[in-house]
Design an enzyme around this catalytic site. Structure first.
Site, PDB file in Angstrom:
ATOM      1  N   GLU A 176      -3.670 -10.208   3.772  1.00 32.26           N
ATOM      2  CA  GLU A 176      -5.091  -9.693   4.566  1.00 32.26           C
ATOM      3  C   GLU A 176      -6.116 -10.519   4.229  1.00 32.26           C
ATOM      4  O   GLU A 176      -7.059 -10.506   5.710  1.00 32.26           O
ATOM      5  CB  GLU A 176      -5.879  -7.791   3.992  1.00 32.26           C
ATOM      6  N   GLU A 198       0.912  -0.943  -0.471  1.00 32.07           N
ATOM      7  CA  GLU A 198       0.783  -0.439   0.148  1.00 32.07           C
ATOM      8  C   GLU A 198       0.701   1.204  -0.109  1.00 32.07           C
ATOM      9  O   GLU A 198       0.035   1.707  -0.972  1.00 32.07           O
ATOM     10  CB  GLU A 198      -1.123  -0.205   1.010  1.00 32.07           C
TER      11      GLU A 198
END
Ligand code: COA
Ligand code: NAD
Length: 705
Positions: A125, A105
């Site tokens: 995730e 990210e």
């Protein structure tokens, strides 16, 4: 800036290095450091480009999961990544080593990305039940498009640099040193006059994340996502990323991410992440003790387990000698191992060269002659105390005094077995699960005389052969089999006697999330295998009737499972899933009648409750007795050895979810109704009374209380 993010100037390029050993997980200190460092570099007239990389082996392996248990401390992710993305000078991120979650990210918030060969990058995730909260669902589709974004986010598996380049996730792949890769690319960009390129300014075509794409991605990941819910939040966040203006989408992601972090599913999955790592930590070991090196291994017994164990060591690059006194058995073992590797190569899982190498690492012998230099011998002969004692004594005479001798026994006392060897301190239990080269769990059994060094070597062996170790005391059935036999499977059979159908029990357990119901497991593993273990365990400690009486009646009838075409189910018409068989019902009805048990109709919820409460109650006893060090270790055993649903965090974590007061109340009520096997565990009652939990019990134990 702070010591977690350091800046160093290379002429007109400022290199920021993120450091938080061992894996550079992002915490508040790093976020604050990044904001300060980027601002400083931006303000410095000598700087024309900023490079961000990681110290050590990798860039960033993700967010610090420990921060997710409460309110995430400031500064938040959004302003941190906003500072990077909003920098007025080009920011280049170097992706090297394992770069996951928040690491990717951050890279997506940078303007340019270069991956170094050997890197792996992705979004795990989903495996933690989390919706990314640092803009991943917003920036990723802007960079790789909705379809690839969906595949990366729902699949959870990392990709290699070449693939990342192909889908546009990185702009360049470089070989060699991460610093050189970053500096080289920065110089190239400066020379080309490239400016900042904020990802937020890119856009997706609204509506381009169609229902068909979503349905296909859910189908492709259906197995891994069974029983889970995080994927729905993930899809919603991604849809916001595709359809909405950046800031609106980011706000939507934040809400969905926060909700996911508070979900029971995510708490359970994060619990498992740490439980799997903590189980290798043994309290009370003297820090001066070092494990022994294990390279040369002998495995005695070339049956079902011996073959798997030999392959597990061979796969780890060890030299393995597989020994069996029965020439035909040895030959069958060799043929099975060869077929296994050749099959893997044929299916493209490994290359033919790798198969040949693996086959070459295992040699075969009828005795231990010439085995004086082995570091470890694992015995996997028939489950029989007298035989195993003979075999261990024989091994002890054949090897050097330093060698570790391990038994793969499922039920026998490791302490008693060790007593026949010359060096009982070198003896340990290594309880593999079938198939041993695939199943991740390894119960490491410490006998009464097992030394700290031998125990540490056992843990080192687990690391070497990529197993998840759980240390168990030398009690009846260790951790897993005791909970299965004294607890859940025995209770399952009790419910059969009381009227629950064989398939009703299996279906209820599978609907709860177990990989397989108990009778299907029994038929697959062999009903006779369990009976053999129980026979030996009965010599250790007796158990009142009825104790797994259905299985024990089916075995002499030849109903030993799939291998015989019949067990709890009949496999004549349907060799894979089997069918119900009136003969089994008749057996159950007769056994119930002989015991004066009144049969009745069960609900699925009742079945699951009794099965799971038994696991919890016996688990609590095991904890109280010190057979397991931690409740979390018990969870690891049941998730990895017995197919307990991972997203419920294992039986002990699940008990905390149910609330121990409720669990204790139900166990007490069932004790009043059914007696003996429901005697509430003292520890369960204690913890329930004080409003505590198994998690709190583990934390107190870790504090040394
Ligand atoms: N947050 C907090 N701690 C982490 C962490 C994270 N994201 N990733 C790893 N750690 C810790 C581990 O708990 C372990 O701590 P310990 O030594 O006290 O047990 C240590 O870092 C080393 O991790 P380990 O998994 O044992 O090392 P490894 O080399 O086998 O694997 C990774 C490294 C990065 C592949 C693995 O740790 C991993 O998958 N981490 C999680 C990544 C992730 O899910 N990121 C996304 C978060 S949203
Ligand atoms: P198996 O019957 O498939 O194989 C046992 C092998 O040992 C046979 O090949 C036999 O020839 C050999 N053997 C017997 N005596 C020997 C001797 N004196 N020297 C050398 N070899 C000898 O048995 P298995 O299922 O592989 O079980 C082996 C051990 O593993 C048992 O202790 C069992 O409890 C344990 N275990 C089994 C499972 C399972 O699911 N099968 C799971 C965990 C642990």
């Amino acid at each position: 800036m702070n010591s977690a993010v350091t800046a160093k100037q290379y002429e007109n390029i400022c290199v920021l290095t993120v450091s938080n050993p061992p894996v550079n997980a992002v915490d508040a200190v790093i976020r604050a450091g990044l904001i300060a460092a980027v601002r400083e570099a931006e303000a410095d007239p000598a700087t024309e480009a900023v490079v961000i990389m990681g110290a050590g082996r990798n860039f960033i392996a993700g967010a610090d999961l420990a921060e997710f248990d409460g309110e995430i401390p400031a500064p938040a992710y959004a302003p941190t990544l906003g500072a990077i993305e909003g920098c007025g000078k080009p920011v280049i991120c170097v992706i090297h080593g394992i770069t996951l979650g928040a690491g990717v990210e951050i890279a997506l918030a940078a303007h340019y990305r270069v991956a170094v060969e050997g890197a792996a990058l992705g979004f795990p995730e989903i495996t933690l039940g989390i919706v990314p909260g640092a803009g991943g669902t917003q920036r990723l589709p802007r960079v790789v498009g909705p379809e690839q974004a969906l595949a990366l986010l729902l699949g959870g598996a990392p990709v290699k640099p070449a693939r990342a380049l192909e889908i546009g996730l990185v702009d360049k792949v470089a070989a060699g040193d991460p610093l050189d890769a970053g500096l080289g690319y920065a110089r190239e960009l400066i020379a080309a006059g490239a400016g900042p390129l904020p990802t937020r300014d890119r856009s997706c075509t609204p509506g381009s994340l169609g229902d068909e794409l979503v349905a296909a991605a859910l189908k492709a990941n259906a197995r891994a996502l069974r029983g889970r819910t995080a994927q729905f939040g993930m899809i919603e966040a991604l849809r916001a990323g595709v359809d909405l203006p950046f800031d609106e989408g980011l706000a939507a992601e934040k809400g969905l991410s926060d909700t996911s972090l508070r979900s029971q599913e995510s708490r359970a999955l994060r619990h498992m992440f740490f439980a799997e790592r903590n189980s290798a930590k043994v309290p009370g070991i003297d820090s001066s003790v070092q494990p022994l090196k294990v390279q040369k291994v002998a495995v005695v017994g070339a049956g079902t387990m011996g073959r798997g164990i030999a392959m597990a060591f061979g796969d780890a690059g060890c030299e393995v000698r597989l020994v069996d006194i029965d020439p035909a058995g040895l030959e069958r073992g060799e043929a099975a191992i060869r077929a296994n590797y050749e099959g893997s190569a044929a299916r493209g899982r490994i290359t033919h060269e790798q198969a040949a190498e693996a086959i070459g690492r295992i040699t075969y012998a009828l005795n231990l002659d010439g085995a004086a230099d082995v570091d470890l011998v694992v015995e996997a002969v028939f489950e029989d105390m007298a035989l195993k004692k003979d075999v261990l004594a024989w091994i002890s005479r054949a090897v050097r005094p330093e060698a570790i001798i391990a038994s793969n026994t499922s039920s026998l006392s490791v302490t008693e077995l060790a007593a026949v060897t010359a060096h009982p301190d070198k003896v340990i239990g290594l309880h593999f699960f079938s198939p041993a080269h695939i199943m991740k769990l390894l119960e490491i059994v410490r006998g009464g005389a097992t030394s700290q060094q031998t125990l540490l070597t056992g843990l080192e062996i687990a690391r070497r052969i990529r197993k998840i170790p759980v240390v168990s005391g030398d009690g009846f059935g260790f951790i897993g089999n005791r909970m299965m036999l004294d607890g859940a499977f025995r209770e399952g059979e009790q419910m059969m006697l009381e009227g629950a159908g064989v398939d009703q029990i299996d279906n209820a357990l599978e609907a709860f999330g177990f990989a397989m119901g108990q009778s299907r497991v029994n038929d697959l593993a062999g009903v006779d295998i369990g009976a053999l273990v129980r026979k030996q365990l009965a010599l250790r400690e007796s158990r009142p009737d009825p104790y797994c009486i259905v299985s024990d009646t089916l075995v002499p009838m030849g109903r030993i499972g799939q291998k015989a075409g019949k067990g709890f189910y009949n496999y004549t018409a349907n060799p894979r899933s089997g069918e119900l068989d009136g003969e089994v019902d008749a057996v159950i009805e007769r056994l119930a009648a002989e015991r004066g048990i009144t049969r009745r109709v069960f609900t699925d919820a009742e079945i699951v409750e009794r099965f799971v409460l038994q696991l919890i109650n016996v688990g609590a006893d095991i904890l109280k007795e010190g057979i397991a060090y931690r409740a979390a270790d018990i969870d690891v055993v049941w998730v990895h050895g017995f197919g307990f649903p991972r997203h419920l965090g294992g039986p002990m974590f699940h008990a905390d979810t149910l609330g121990l007061a409720h669990v204790a109340e139900r166990v007490t009520a069932l004790y009043a109704q059914h007696g003996h096997y429901w005697k509430p565990s003292e520890l369960l009652l204690e913890l329930a009374k004080s409003g505590s939990s198994f998690a709190e019990y583990d934390r107190a134990a870790a504090r040394g209380e």
